[in-house]
Each structure stands twice: as C-alpha cells, then as structure tokens.
Write a protein that holds these residues in place. Structure first.
Motif, PDB file in Angstrom:
ATOM      1  N   GLN A  31       9.194  -0.427 -18.820  1.00  0.00           N
ATOM      2  CA  GLN A  31       9.055  -1.089 -17.503  1.00  0.00           C
ATOM      3  C   GLN A  31       8.485  -2.205 -17.463  1.00  0.00           C
ATOM      4  OE1 GLN A  31       8.556   1.098 -13.672  1.00  0.00           O
ATOM      5  NE2 GLN A  31       8.930   2.950 -14.658  1.00  0.00           N
ATOM      6  N   GLU A  58      15.556 -10.519  -8.128  1.00  0.00           N
ATOM      7  CA  GLU A  58      15.338  -9.033  -7.627  1.00  0.00           C
ATOM      8  C   GLU A  58      14.380  -8.376  -8.493  1.00  0.00           C
ATOM      9  OE1 GLU A  58      18.527  -5.812  -8.241  1.00  0.00           O
ATOM     10  OE2 GLU A  58      19.813  -7.819  -7.586  1.00  0.00           O
ATOM     11  N   ARG A  59      13.635  -7.602  -8.056  1.00  0.00           N
ATOM     12  CA  ARG A  59      12.843  -6.831  -8.941  1.00  0.00           C
ATOM     13  C   ARG A  59      13.548  -5.563  -9.111  1.00  0.00           C
ATOM     14  NH1 ARG A  59       7.968  -8.386 -11.407  1.00  0.00           N
ATOM     15  NH2 ARG A  59       7.364  -6.435 -11.239  1.00  0.00           N
ATOM     16  N   PRO A  61      13.619  -1.394  -9.380  1.00  0.00           N
ATOM     17  CA  PRO A  61      12.768  -0.227  -8.957  1.00  0.00           C
ATOM     18  C   PRO A  61      12.105   0.352 -10.265  1.00  0.00           C
ATOM     19  CG  PRO A  61      15.098   0.331  -9.065  1.00  0.00           C
ATOM     20  CD  PRO A  61      15.098  -0.992  -9.238  1.00  0.00           C
ATOM     21  N   ALA A  62      11.045   1.252  -9.844  1.00  0.00           N
ATOM     22  CA  ALA A  62      10.676   2.103 -10.817  1.00  0.00           C
ATOM     23  C   ALA A  62      11.424   2.982 -11.493  1.00  0.00           C
ATOM     24  CB  ALA A  62       9.583   2.995 -10.238  1.00  0.00           C
ATOM     25  N   TYR A  63      11.743   3.032 -12.707  1.00  0.00           N
ATOM     26  CA  TYR A  63      12.650   3.838 -13.381  1.00  0.00           C
ATOM     27  C   TYR A  63      11.865   4.617 -14.452  1.00  0.00           C
ATOM     28  CZ  TYR A  63      12.865  -0.582 -16.498  1.00  0.00           C
ATOM     29  OH  TYR A  63      12.678  -1.492 -17.149  1.00  0.00           O
ATOM     30  N   TRP A  67      16.466   7.684 -16.601  1.00  0.00           N
ATOM     31  CA  TRP A  67      16.732   7.725 -15.283  1.00  0.00           C
ATOM     32  C   TRP A  67      18.523   7.338 -15.226  1.00  0.00           C
ATOM     33  CZ3 TRP A  67      19.171   3.619 -12.606  1.00  0.00           C
ATOM     34  CH2 TRP A  67      19.335   3.821 -10.858  1.00  0.00           C
ATOM     35  N   THR A  80      24.000   1.237 -12.504  1.00  0.00           N
ATOM     36  CA  THR A  80      22.865   0.541 -11.923  1.00  0.00           C
ATOM     37  C   THR A  80      22.788  -0.833 -12.650  1.00  0.00           C
ATOM     38  OG1 THR A  80      21.841   2.466 -10.907  1.00  0.00           O
ATOM     39  CG2 THR A  80      20.619   0.407 -11.021  1.00  0.00           C
TER      40      THR A  80
END
Length: 158
Positions: A31, A58-59, A61-63, A67, A80
C-alpha cells in the motif's frame, strides 16, 4: 464511467520509463507509494503518475494483499484494478504494448487482475516485486500470457 483526465502537458514514453527507473531498488511495502522508502506495484504506478503530472487522479482505498480475490468472489468478477486504469488512462484495445505503457496482469489466469508494471523495453518491465523491491524484469511468456490490459498514461506522446 468517468472521463479520462485531460492534461495540458505531455510526457514522452522516455520520460515515463525514466520516472519508473528512478524507483528501482525501492523496497516492497504493501500500500505504500514513496520513492526510495517503499511501494507496491500500484504504488509504483501512482508514484510515476505523480512524477509526471503532480496530484493523482484518485486515491485507492485501503486494500489487503488478498483483497482482489475476496472482492472477485463477492462481486462475481469485479475488476477493481482494471476499472481504475480504464477511468484514468487510455486503454490500448489490441493489447500490443510499447515502452512506457502500463501493463495490468492476472497472476491467476482465471482470477482478478491484481498486478501492474511499466514496460521499459521490448522484453522488460518495471514492477514492485513482493518481498523484494522495485525491479526491472524480463517480460517473458509467463507474464505475457497474463496481460489483462495495456494502458497509456494520458498525455503521453506516441
């Protein structure tokens, strides 16, 4: 689907490769996206984007490392990583690639796309290798057979 960001500046394919090579040796950190300190494969592409354009479009999301597999099963084929690439980059529908292109891979041919890297030569690409660092690897048959998408940074001159 949102529109691909437009840019007043352009980047050459060589600038993309030079920016990616500046990350070589950066340790693998899940990450992360900090040149010299740590990144994963997505963090490398995000970092090259920042080097070329400044702010990211864009950032993520936490993954977690698994995931994509969990999301894939839950959404019956959700993609995704590919969806984000399609929102922010220019897809090359023929899957032919050139130096400077971003490749998205399915590590498991029947699974979700979950790895990416930047083509640095005819048979080489730069990617963050789990457990190691950002490396320049041979784009061999194993990798070529797992290409799920080929993308061009917006504003990149052909």
């Amino acid at each position: 689907m949102s529109a691909i960001p437009s840019f007043s500046s352009t980047a050459s394919r060589l600038a993309v490769i030079d920016a990616a090579r500046a990350w070589l040796g950066t340790p693998y950190v899940h990450q992360a996206s900090a040149k010299g300190a740590g990144c994963d494969c997505l963090g490398l592409v995000r970092g090259v984007w920042r080097d070329l354009y400044g702010a990211e479009p864009e950032r993520p999301p936490a993954y977690t490392p698994d995931w994509p597999e969990r999301h894939w099963k839950r959404t019956a084929g959700g993609e995704t990583l590919l969806a984000a690439a399609r929102r922010n980059m220019i897809e090359r529908p023929d899957k032919n690639f050139e130096p400077g292109d971003v490749l998205v891979f399915r590590v498991d041919r029947a699974g979700p796309a979950k790895h990416c890297g930047i083509v640095s030569g005819e048979d080489q690409f730069i990617h963050a290798y789990a457990g190691r660092a950002v490396v320049e690897s041979w784009l061999n048959r194993w990798w070529r057979e797992r290409i799920a998408g080929v993308f061009l940074f917006p504003g990149t001159e052909e």
